[in-house]
Structure formats: structure tokens, C-alpha cells
Scaffold this motif. Structure first.
Motif, PDB file in Angstrom:
ATOM      1  N   TYR A 162      -3.835  52.022  40.804  1.00  0.00           N
ATOM      2  CA  TYR A 162      -4.391  51.730  39.490  1.00  0.00           C
ATOM      3  C   TYR A 162      -5.382  52.796  39.063  1.00  0.00           C
ATOM      4  O   TYR A 162      -5.784  52.858  37.915  1.00  0.00           O
ATOM      5  CB  TYR A 162      -5.104  50.381  39.515  1.00  0.00           C
ATOM      6  CG  TYR A 162      -4.166  49.221  39.749  1.00  0.00           C
ATOM      7  CD1 TYR A 162      -3.250  48.856  38.771  1.00  0.00           C
ATOM      8  CD2 TYR A 162      -4.191  48.502  40.941  1.00  0.00           C
ATOM      9  CE1 TYR A 162      -2.379  47.802  38.974  1.00  0.00           C
ATOM     10  CE2 TYR A 162      -3.324  47.448  41.150  1.00  0.00           C
ATOM     11  CZ  TYR A 162      -2.422  47.101  40.166  1.00  0.00           C
ATOM     12  OH  TYR A 162      -1.556  46.066  40.373  1.00  0.00           O
ATOM     13  N   SER A 163      -5.819  53.593  40.028  1.00  0.00           N
ATOM     14  CA  SER A 163      -6.903  54.515  39.741  1.00  0.00           C
ATOM     15  C   SER A 163      -6.890  55.635  40.771  1.00  0.00           C
ATOM     16  O   SER A 163      -6.161  55.587  41.764  1.00  0.00           O
ATOM     17  CB  SER A 163      -8.210  53.713  39.785  1.00  0.00           C
ATOM     18  OG  SER A 163      -9.244  54.450  40.356  1.00  0.00           O
ATOM     19  N   SER A 207      -9.906  56.623  42.126  1.00  0.00           N
ATOM     20  CA  SER A 207     -11.170  56.579  42.862  1.00  0.00           C
ATOM     21  C   SER A 207     -10.789  56.497  44.340  1.00  0.00           C
ATOM     22  O   SER A 207      -9.630  56.335  44.677  1.00  0.00           O
ATOM     23  CB  SER A 207     -11.989  55.371  42.435  1.00  0.00           C
ATOM     24  OG  SER A 207     -11.253  54.195  42.624  1.00  0.00           O
ATOM     25  N   GLU A 255      -1.781  49.668  28.024  1.00  0.00           N
ATOM     26  CA  GLU A 255      -3.223  49.805  28.011  1.00  0.00           C
ATOM     27  C   GLU A 255      -3.780  50.011  29.419  1.00  0.00           C
ATOM     28  O   GLU A 255      -4.492  50.977  29.692  1.00  0.00           O
ATOM     29  CB  GLU A 255      -3.833  48.558  27.365  1.00  0.00           C
ATOM     30  CG  GLU A 255      -5.155  48.820  26.705  1.00  0.00           C
ATOM     31  CD  GLU A 255      -5.708  47.569  26.064  1.00  0.00           C
ATOM     32  OE1 GLU A 255      -4.946  46.606  25.818  1.00  0.00           O
ATOM     33  OE2 GLU A 255      -6.926  47.553  25.812  1.00  0.00           O
ATOM     34  N   ARG A 256      -3.435  49.092  30.335  1.00  0.00           N
ATOM     35  CA  ARG A 256      -3.961  49.218  31.683  1.00  0.00           C
ATOM     36  C   ARG A 256      -3.343  50.409  32.414  1.00  0.00           C
ATOM     37  O   ARG A 256      -4.000  51.098  33.188  1.00  0.00           O
ATOM     38  CB  ARG A 256      -3.718  47.928  32.465  1.00  0.00           C
ATOM     39  CG  ARG A 256      -4.777  47.644  33.486  1.00  0.00           C
ATOM     40  CD  ARG A 256      -4.339  47.689  34.951  1.00  0.00           C
ATOM     41  NE  ARG A 256      -2.980  48.063  35.253  1.00  0.00           N
ATOM     42  CZ  ARG A 256      -2.018  47.197  35.534  1.00  0.00           C
ATOM     43  NH1 ARG A 256      -2.252  45.909  35.547  1.00  0.00           N
ATOM     44  NH2 ARG A 256      -0.797  47.633  35.801  1.00  0.00           N
ATOM     45  N   PHE A 293      -5.023  53.812  32.108  1.00  0.00           N
ATOM     46  CA  PHE A 293      -6.293  54.092  32.785  1.00  0.00           C
ATOM     47  C   PHE A 293      -6.106  55.209  33.815  1.00  0.00           C
ATOM     48  O   PHE A 293      -6.882  56.161  33.881  1.00  0.00           O
ATOM     49  CB  PHE A 293      -6.840  52.827  33.459  1.00  0.00           C
ATOM     50  CG  PHE A 293      -8.210  53.033  34.043  1.00  0.00           C
ATOM     51  CD1 PHE A 293      -9.342  52.903  33.257  1.00  0.00           C
ATOM     52  CD2 PHE A 293      -8.372  53.401  35.373  1.00  0.00           C
ATOM     53  CE1 PHE A 293     -10.612  53.123  33.784  1.00  0.00           C
ATOM     54  CE2 PHE A 293      -9.642  53.626  35.908  1.00  0.00           C
ATOM     55  CZ  PHE A 293     -10.756  53.489  35.104  1.00  0.00           C
ATOM     56  N   ASP A 339     -29.006  51.373  32.753  1.00  0.00           N
ATOM     57  CA  ASP A 339     -29.033  50.205  33.618  1.00  0.00           C
ATOM     58  C   ASP A 339     -27.603  49.812  34.038  1.00  0.00           C
ATOM     59  O   ASP A 339     -27.193  48.658  33.979  1.00  0.00           O
ATOM     60  CB  ASP A 339     -29.726  49.031  32.906  1.00  0.00           C
ATOM     61  CG  ASP A 339     -29.909  47.854  33.853  1.00  0.00           C
ATOM     62  OD1 ASP A 339     -29.956  48.083  35.080  1.00  0.00           O
ATOM     63  OD2 ASP A 339     -29.986  46.705  33.373  1.00  0.00           O
ATOM     64  N   GLU A 340     -26.831  50.818  34.407  1.00  0.00           N
ATOM     65  CA  GLU A 340     -25.435  50.574  34.800  1.00  0.00           C
ATOM     66  C   GLU A 340     -24.963  51.763  35.626  1.00  0.00           C
ATOM     67  O   GLU A 340     -25.492  52.865  35.478  1.00  0.00           O
ATOM     68  CB  GLU A 340     -24.589  50.444  33.519  1.00  0.00           C
ATOM     69  CG  GLU A 340     -23.161  49.996  33.741  1.00  0.00           C
ATOM     70  CD  GLU A 340     -23.056  48.678  34.485  1.00  0.00           C
ATOM     71  OE1 GLU A 340     -23.152  48.701  35.738  1.00  0.00           O
ATOM     72  OE2 GLU A 340     -22.892  47.626  33.841  1.00  0.00           O
ATOM     73  N   GLU A 341     -23.990  51.516  36.508  1.00  0.00           N
ATOM     74  CA  GLU A 341     -23.486  52.623  37.315  1.00  0.00           C
ATOM     75  C   GLU A 341     -22.621  53.571  36.496  1.00  0.00           C
ATOM     76  O   GLU A 341     -21.952  53.162  35.555  1.00  0.00           O
ATOM     77  CB  GLU A 341     -22.648  52.090  38.472  1.00  0.00           C
ATOM     78  CG  GLU A 341     -23.482  51.731  39.658  1.00  0.00           C
ATOM     79  CD  GLU A 341     -23.306  50.280  40.005  1.00  0.00           C
ATOM     80  OE1 GLU A 341     -22.178  49.938  40.414  1.00  0.00           O
ATOM     81  OE2 GLU A 341     -24.248  49.496  39.860  1.00  0.00           O
ATOM     82  N   ILE A 346     -18.958  52.662  36.017  1.00  0.00           N
ATOM     83  CA  ILE A 346     -18.696  51.652  34.989  1.00  0.00           C
ATOM     84  C   ILE A 346     -18.781  52.299  33.599  1.00  0.00           C
ATOM     85  O   ILE A 346     -17.958  52.032  32.724  1.00  0.00           O
ATOM     86  CB  ILE A 346     -19.712  50.493  35.095  1.00  0.00           C
ATOM     87  CG1 ILE A 346     -19.712  49.919  36.511  1.00  0.00           C
ATOM     88  CG2 ILE A 346     -19.453  49.429  34.050  1.00  0.00           C
ATOM     89  CD1 ILE A 346     -18.437  49.255  36.922  1.00  0.00           C
ATOM     90  N   ALA A 357     -15.659  54.146  33.076  1.00  0.00           N
ATOM     91  CA  ALA A 357     -14.537  53.228  32.821  1.00  0.00           C
ATOM     92  C   ALA A 357     -14.594  52.744  31.366  1.00  0.00           C
ATOM     93  O   ALA A 357     -13.564  52.665  30.692  1.00  0.00           O
ATOM     94  CB  ALA A 357     -14.578  52.054  33.788  1.00  0.00           C
ATOM     95  N   ASP A 358     -15.810  52.436  30.892  1.00  0.00           N
ATOM     96  CA  ASP A 358     -15.987  52.062  29.483  1.00  0.00           C
ATOM     97  C   ASP A 358     -15.427  53.139  28.561  1.00  0.00           C
ATOM     98  O   ASP A 358     -14.676  52.859  27.633  1.00  0.00           O
ATOM     99  CB  ASP A 358     -17.491  51.921  29.167  1.00  0.00           C
ATOM    100  CG  ASP A 358     -17.982  50.508  29.409  1.00  0.00           C
ATOM    101  OD1 ASP A 358     -17.137  49.591  29.421  1.00  0.00           O
ATOM    102  OD2 ASP A 358     -19.200  50.328  29.590  1.00  0.00           O
ATOM    103  N   TYR A 409     -11.561  53.340  28.686  1.00  0.00           N
ATOM    104  CA  TYR A 409     -10.884  52.297  27.915  1.00  0.00           C
ATOM    105  C   TYR A 409     -11.121  52.488  26.417  1.00  0.00           C
ATOM    106  O   TYR A 409     -10.277  52.125  25.598  1.00  0.00           O
ATOM    107  CB  TYR A 409     -11.287  50.899  28.392  1.00  0.00           C
ATOM    108  CG  TYR A 409     -10.391  50.430  29.523  1.00  0.00           C
ATOM    109  CD1 TYR A 409      -9.055  50.127  29.270  1.00  0.00           C
ATOM    110  CD2 TYR A 409     -10.856  50.323  30.823  1.00  0.00           C
ATOM    111  CE1 TYR A 409      -8.204  49.720  30.290  1.00  0.00           C
ATOM    112  CE2 TYR A 409     -10.018  49.920  31.856  1.00  0.00           C
ATOM    113  CZ  TYR A 409      -8.691  49.620  31.590  1.00  0.00           C
ATOM    114  OH  TYR A 409      -7.847  49.239  32.586  1.00  0.00           O
TER     115      TYR A 409
END
Lengths: 83, 711
Positions: free
Chosen positions: B65-66, B68, B99-100, B103, B246-248, B251, B254-255, B258
């Protein structure tokens, strides 16, 4: 602070639609969920549950995924206004 | 032409369930080379296709899926692209689930390898009412788009044309950047400048490395540990950004990805499809039944029962033919070769060992055919979903259920089937507990011994053995999870693809692949092991027996005149001689030497030797008893004379302990070969042997103690 009081995906009932607000907890899982499409604003619908009520199936971005309730608890959601 | 300069390597990348492997199989047919990526148990498949004067080598990367580095599959994909730089990446996308699927594409883009896009299963997408503007898509993502239906092989010629065309037009790739928020973009630029400065511009993936450094990817950080300054710079920027947002970073990225996908789909598909078409409703209808909260589990059990029933009833016919074939070959060799050691080696060592394995081939093939069917239809994921709650109780993942169940048939394919479990730790636990599931080869031993000592309730005893096996494997899983494999169980993030009907061709290819793997990988170790056991049984050649059998036989032949009586007496002497020989050879000596270990369990030297030979394959225990109890000839578990001979040799309690021991001790040679192959570690292989020997002894001892106290 508002994020902390938000409901989690685990609290949603079958058929309900919710929007992802934020994912809490463990980094590894967080990243995996984000990769699978659980990012801010994504729409999730609750589908059926396994025989013991756990795990459950969700529809997100037009496909189906199953999560344990422990994992769904880490996904904070907002319930969109009706209409 | 022996060599062609027009050769291309094409890596096929895509999500699980996007039809990537089916497409690969259609492209390359059975001309595949199956192996492993170096150092890991991720299957690597290659196939060559010639098209318009080009030699195209396809490498089927694992479905992910990725990119990483969370799973071995992802790491393999990424390292392959990064280190081996294929000429082209063929990015296969499930057109109905764009969509997915996109990624992964957003990550492939960053690696700057020329791409060709495949919208696979375009028929399903069209049935959903999805229309994609492929020309616009090709323009935006800089690469030709081909629509295919991999299941039936539609669009493959266009696909090959597109690949060749891509390279004839120069194979250059325009760089496409995922739009990032300004802070993030600045940070990437700064690290990028650092990478260029410290690693030089010849580093092919400089920009990708910069992004990975910002993400804090552990594998990349380790690889670049020599560049402390660069790492420090990246860490500083990462910490700063993470505290601002305040987020990794992962993430945030990924935002952004998408977000990019959302824009892309709006431009090429029109609207982002949230609603499902008629195809999904077919899946809904089937799921309403198969995943029903009351009926779901009973239906699963019913299907599994059908699978085993089918495997063993259908498998019985080819097994008979193979048995007859091996027997005929043995007879032929017996008649053709000159008597002596070489003949014994060939017939008893080589043929005996390989024949004993090949006979299970039909069962293994059928079992894999069923599993392939469940897997490709989408039911396997549902089975994992249904039983996850139960498996979670022993610290395992729902996916571990199928390999455990397959263990009732044969542990070898079962251990091979653990490949579907992503988490290496869970996979190892599933491999280690698998041999406790009572395979079909142990059945003859139970039938023999339960038939002698527990004739009135033999069925119950056989069932009890299987139950003990299940309980021990559950206990072992709990034990391993609490001790050597501590830590959280893997998350259950599992895609449930729509139901699809596989073609016969793809099922057959799947099965064929397994068969080749099985024979190739198990063959070597089993051959060596069988020859070793044969050697131990056959040497030393000249042993001094207490009785002079040759003289005794000669005496009988001279003195007894009635032919039937004479033959019977000679045969009896020969049997005694064989048993004495067995005792005097290395294996017999070994059996007597280790027998004290089994003294507390009440096993005599015969039982000990039987167990030693059972190491090759557990059903051999029965034929060894045949030799040791001087029954002679071919012996099976129904043999009346063997039963009579053995009935006085043990107490029922010892017999029960012996069955428990046979159930649990040491995986057979083929299983050990499978464990070695799948763990890639002799350490774990020996651990598995020691672990099971220990558990077997302790439980057999408990049977004796508790039984003695109760009776």
C-alpha cells in the motif's frame, strides 16, 4: 483540547457516516491508517461487525477495510450535520 | 540473436488486490523464475517477454500500500527500486478503487523512475459508472496509461506497446512534485540542498532521500549514518515542524498526498466516487450471508470441512498411483541393479525418502488449490475477519488461522502459507506452533496404538490427540508471546476486496508455482536426511550377533523336511536376525544410548528407535515397529500380527504417553526443511526442534505421572 473530547470511530453505529478528525496513539498504526486513507476530512461509513462485535468493517474512499475496535478507538471523528 | 542491446527491466508495482500478479502471470505465462529477494522470504518472480525486438524482463514486486519501511514487503519494493533502478516501473492500479491505489503512486513519483500506468480491472470500474480521462491523467502524471482486464488478458498488447514506446521515446521522466504546504516544502528544499552537497548529484534519488530524512525514516537514517551533519539538520527541521503542526511529518505528508490525489481525480474522473455501483452490491449481498453474525462462523467451518474432505478424498486416487509407481520403480531397481550397498542406498535411502514425500504432493496441491480459490475470491480476508477475535485471544492475528488449520493436513504447505502474515514476529510464532497441529502422517501411529490399547474407544483417543495438539499450539503461542515475542500484537488493518471469480488458468498457475517451490525447496534437505537415516540403519555392516543365524538357518534347512514348515521357520529366523541387526546398527545403538532419557516415560528401546526413525516422516514409526517386533514384510497400522506382538509390550498408560510424544516431538524432516526455508534461520529451526522435544517430553511425563496417580 477539543480533539480529545471528540467521539471515536469505535463509538459510531452501523450505517453511520463520520469524518476523520485526527488519529491518536502509536506512530506505526497511525501512519498505516493514514496510508490507507484515514486522513483529516476523510469520510468513513460503519458496516457490519464480526461475530463477537469485533472487529468491524468500514467503507472509506470507496473500498472496505476492517479494524479492531481497539484501533477504531484511536480514530477521532466528527459527525457531519444532516442535510 | 544471442545478445540484444534492446533489453529492459520492468518492475511491476501496485497495491495488494489490484490484480498485479494475475497480470504478470498473463504476460509471462509459466515462463517464470521464482525465488526470494536476497535475505528475506519475500517471493521474487521474474519473467521474460519478447516484444517488437525488445527483451522485456518483468519483476513482480510484492503488493504494498505504501513504500514506507513498515513491512518487509515495503522495504523490498523500495530497496529494489532504489538500488537496482529498473528501466520502467509498471504501476498497476485497480481502476475501481483509484483513490487509495494512487497513494502508492504518489510515492513512486518521487523515485523518478520512468513510469507506465495500468488501469486494471477497467471493466469493474466501468460497471461502477466510473469514466476516466486517461489522456489527461497521462499528461498530469507524465506516463502512458493503458486500460486492461488482467483476468482475461485484455489490453496486454497495448501494454507491451506502451512500454516499448516509452523507451523508444527516450525513457526520460519529468519530475513531478507533490504540492506541499510552504513550511514543509521549505524544509524539504533545505534538506535536499544538504543531500546534494554531501552525497553529490550522482545520487539518483536525492530528492526522495530528502523527503525520507525529513520523515525520519529509520532505515534511511541508518544508511546515511556517516553524514551526521545532514542527519542533524533533518532532525532539527523535523522537530520544529512537528511542534508547529502538533503532528508527525509522516501524517502531514499523507495529508498532502491525499490532497494531491483528490485534485487529480477531480480533473480526470470528474467527481470523487464515494458511492458504490452495482458490483459492490453483489459483494454486499454475499457478505450479508457469509459475514452474518450467527451464520458466519458455521459457514466458515463448513467450507473448511469441504476443503479437507475434498483434499483427502480427491487426493487418495493420485496417491495410490504414485504409491504404485514408486513401488514399481523400486521393484524394477531391485531387479536391475546388482545386489549390494549401492542398490540399498538407491532403493531405501533415495527412493524411500523422496517417494515418501512425493506421495503427499497430491494433497498439498489440492490444499493449495482450495486456498488459492479462497484467496483470489476474497474469502480468505473474510475468514481472517471472522476468527480474529478468537485468534487475538492467543495473541495472534486473524490471518494465522488458515496456516494453523492447514497443519491438520500437512505442516509443510501450512508453514509455506504463513507468508500471508505481514508481521515477521507473528509469522515466526505461527511457524513455530504449527508442527503441534496433528498432521495426517501421525494418524497411522494413533490408529495402530489406539487400536491395540484402546480398542473400544479408538476414535475418541484419536480425536483427543488432535485436541491436545490444538491446545498445545495455543499454549505455545501464549508462552512465546509472553516471553520471546513480547510486544503488541499486530494491528488488524485488513482490506476486504470485492468478491471476484478467478479464472481456472490463474488458479492452476498458482498451484503449479507452489508445487515447484515445494519440490525444489524440500527435495535437497529431505534427500540428505533420508540418506543419513538410511546410513545409520545400514551401518556398520559387519556386526557380531549373539546368535549365528546363518548356521541356524542352514540347520533348519537341513533338518526340517516338510517345505511349508521349513520356510516358516527360516522366515522366523530371518525376522529375528533383522531385528537383532537393527539393534546392533548405529541407529539401534543410538536408540539404546538415548533410551535412558525415555526411561521415566516408560518407553523401551524399540519405542525409542521407532521415534528416531519417525524423524524422517512420522508414519515411519509404524513400519519401524514392524521390523522391531519381527513381524516382517510390509506392515501397516491395520496389521493383526503387529498388533498381537505389541499388545504385551507397553501398558495402556505408556501407550497413551507414546502417542502424545509422537504428536508433539520434533517436526518431521520435510517440516524442518520448510521451517528453515521460511525463517531463513538455522537458529530458529533448531529452536523449533528443541522446543517441541522439550514440550513433548514434559507432557508425556505428565501423562505418566497424572495417569499413574489417577489409576
Amino acid at each position: 483540547m477539543s480533539a480529545l473530547s471528540a467521539p471515536t470511530l469505535a463509538q459510531m453505529q452501523r450505517g453511520q457516516v463520520a469524518l476523520v478528525v485526527r488519529i491518536t496513539g502509536d506512530n506505526r498504526l497511525k501512519l498505516r491508517l493514514a496510508e490507507m486513507g484515514f486522513v483529516r476530512g476523510a469520510e468513513v461509513r460503519v458496516e457490519q461487525a464480526a461475530p463477537f462485535g469485533n472487529p468491524r468493517i468500514y467503507t472509506i474512499r470507496g473500498y472496505r477495510i476492517s479494524l479492531r475496535n481497539e484501533e477504531a478507538e484511536q480514530i477521532l471523528v466528527a459527525v457531519p450535520e444532516e442535510g | 540473436m544471442a545478445t540484444t542491446p534492446k533489453a529492459l527491466t520492468i518492475a511491476i508495482a501496485g497495491n495488494p488486490n489490484c490484480g498485479k500478479t494475475t497480470l504478470f502471470n498473463h504476460l509471462t505465462g509459466a515462463r517464470q523464475r521464482v525465488g526470494n529477494f536476497s535475505g528475506v522470504t519475500v517471493t521474487r518472480k521474474e519473467g521474460v517477454v519478447h516484444h517488437k525486438g525488445w527483451k522485456l524482463t518483468f519483476v513482480d514486486l510484492p503488493g504494498t500500500y505504501s513504500l514506507s519501511s513498515q513491512t518487509p514487503d515495503e522495504l523490498v519494493c523500495r530497496e529494489y527500486i532504489h538500488n537496482e533502478r529498473p528501466d520502467i516501473i509498471l504501476n498497476v492500479l485497480d481502476a475501481g478503487n483509484l483513490e487509495r491505489n494512487l497513494f502508492l503512486t504518489t510515492q513512486l513519483i518521487e523515485m523518478d523512475v520512468p513510469r507506465v500506468y495500468v488501469f486494471n480491472m477497467i471493466d469493474e470500474a466501468q460497471a461502477k459508472g466510473i469514466q476516466i480521462d486517461t489522456a489527461r491523467f497521462a499528461e498530469l502524471l507524465d506516463g502512458p496509461v493503458v486500460e486492461t482486464v488482467g483476468r482475461v488478458g485484455k489490453g496486454l498488447d497495448q501494454l507491451l506497446d506502451a512500454i516499448v514506446g516509452r523507451c523508444e521515446s527516450g525513457c526520460v521522466q519529468r519530475h513531478i512534485a507533490i504540492p506541499l504546504e510552504s513550511h514543509l516544502r521549505d524544509a524539504v528544499e533545505q534538506i535536499h540542498a544538504g543531500v546534494l552537497e554531501q552525497l553529490g548529484a550522482h545520487e539518483p534519488n536525492h530528492r526522495w532521500l530528502a523527503i525520507k530524512l525529513l520523515e525520519g525514516d529509520k532505515v534511511i537514517i541508518k544508511q546515511l549514518s556517516a553524514h551526521a551533519k545532514l542527519l542533524a539538520q533533518a532532525k532539527l527541521l523535523r522537530d520544529e515542524l512537528e511542534s508547529t503542526y502538533d503532528e508527525e511529518i509522516g501524517i502531514l505528508l499523507a495529508d498532502a498526498r491525499y490532497g494531491f490525489i483528490f485534485g487529480l481525480i477531480r480533473e480526470t474522473v470528474g467527481e470523487v466516487h464515494r458511492h458504490e455501483g452495482p458490483r459492490a452490491s453483489v459483494t454486499d449481498t454475499i457478505d450479508a450471508l457469509l459475514l452474518n453474525r450467527v451464520l458466519g462462523l458455521p459457514i466458515l467451518l463448513g467450507l473448511l470441512w469441504l476443503m479437507f474432505q475434498g483434499t483427502f478424498t480427491l487426493g487418495a486416487y493420485p496417491m495410490e498411483w504414485i504409491d504404485a509407481g514408486v513401488g514399481a520403480l523400486g521393484d524394477w531397481l531391485q531387479a536391475t541393479l546388482t545386489p549390494g550397498l549401492v542398490r540399498d542406498l538407491v532403493i531405501e535411502g533415495v527412493l524411500g525418502g523422496l517417494g515418501g514425500i512425493v506421495i503427499f504432493l497430491p494433497n498439498i496441491l489440492l490444499l493449495f488449490l482450495f486456498i488459492a480459490f479462497f484467496e483470489t475470491t476474497g474469502y480468505l480476508a473474510r475468514a481472517a475477519f471472522l476468527v480474529d477475535r478468537l485468534m487475538h485471544g492467543i495473541g495472534l492475528h486473524g490471518k494465522a488461522f488458515i496456516p494453523l488449520l492447514m497443519g491438520f493436513g500437512c505442516n509443510v504447505p501450512a508453514i509455506m502459507a504463513t507468508r500471508t502474515i505481514e508481521n515477521p514476529r507473528d509469522r515466526l510464532v505461527t511457524i513455530l506452533i504449527n508442527p503441534f497441529m496433528s498432521c495426517s502422517a501421525r494418524l497411522p501411529v494413533y490408529v495402530l496404538i489406539a487400536g491395540i490399547f484402546f480398542a473400544d474407544m479408538a476414535g475418541t483417543v484419536v480425536f483427543l490427540m488432535h485436541l491436545i495438539g490444538v491446545l498445545v499450539s495455543m499454549g505455545a503461542a501464549l508462552l512465546l508471546k509472553r516471553t520471546l515475542f513480547q510486544g503488541e500484537a499486530d494491528a488488524f488493518v485488513l482490506e476486504l476486496p470485492p468478491y471476484r471469480l478467478p479464472t481456472l488458468r490463474s488458479l492452476m498457475l498458482h498451484m503449479w508455482e507452489r508445487a515447484v517451490q515445494f519440490l525444489k525447496k524440500m527435495g535437497g534437505i529431505i534427500l540428505v536426511g533420508s540418506i543419513l537415516i538410511w546410513f545409520l540403519q545400514a551401518f556398520p555392516r559387519d556386526v557380531q550377533l549373539d546368535t549365528d543365524y546363518a548356521a541356524a538357518i542352514a540347520q533348519v534347512e537341513a533338518q526340517v523336511s516338510e517345505p511349508a514348515q521349513r520356510d516358516a521357520q527360516v522366515a522366523e529366523l530371518e525376522r529375528q536376525r533383522d531385528a537383532d541387526l537393527q539393534q546392533a546398527r548405529y541407529l539401534g545403538r543410538l536408540g539404546q544410548a538415548v533410551q535412558p532419557v525415555f526411561e521415566p516415560l516408560g518407553f523401551d528401546w524399540r519405542a525409542t528407535i521407532a521415534l528416531l526413525t519417525g524423524f524422517v516422516a512420522k508414519e515411519v514409526v509404524v513400519s519401524t515397529f514392524g521390523v522391531l517386533y519381527r513381524v516382517g514384510g510390509e506392515v501397516d497400522e491395520e496389521d493383526a500380527s503387529l498388533r498381537a506382538a505389541m499388545s504385551g509390550a507397553m501398558s495402556p498408560l505408556v501407550a497413551f504417553a507414546f502417542m502424545v510424544y509422537t504428536l508433539l516431538y520434533m517436526p518431521c524432516l520435510a517440516t524442518i526443511a520448510a521451517i528453515r526455508r521460511e525463517t531463513l534461520s538455522w537458529g530458529w529451526t533448531f529452536f523449533s526442534m528443541g522446543f517441541s522435544l522439550g514440550i513433548a517430553w514434559v507432557l508425556a511425563f505428565l501423562v505418566i505421572k497424572v495417569g499413574g496417580w489417577l489409576l
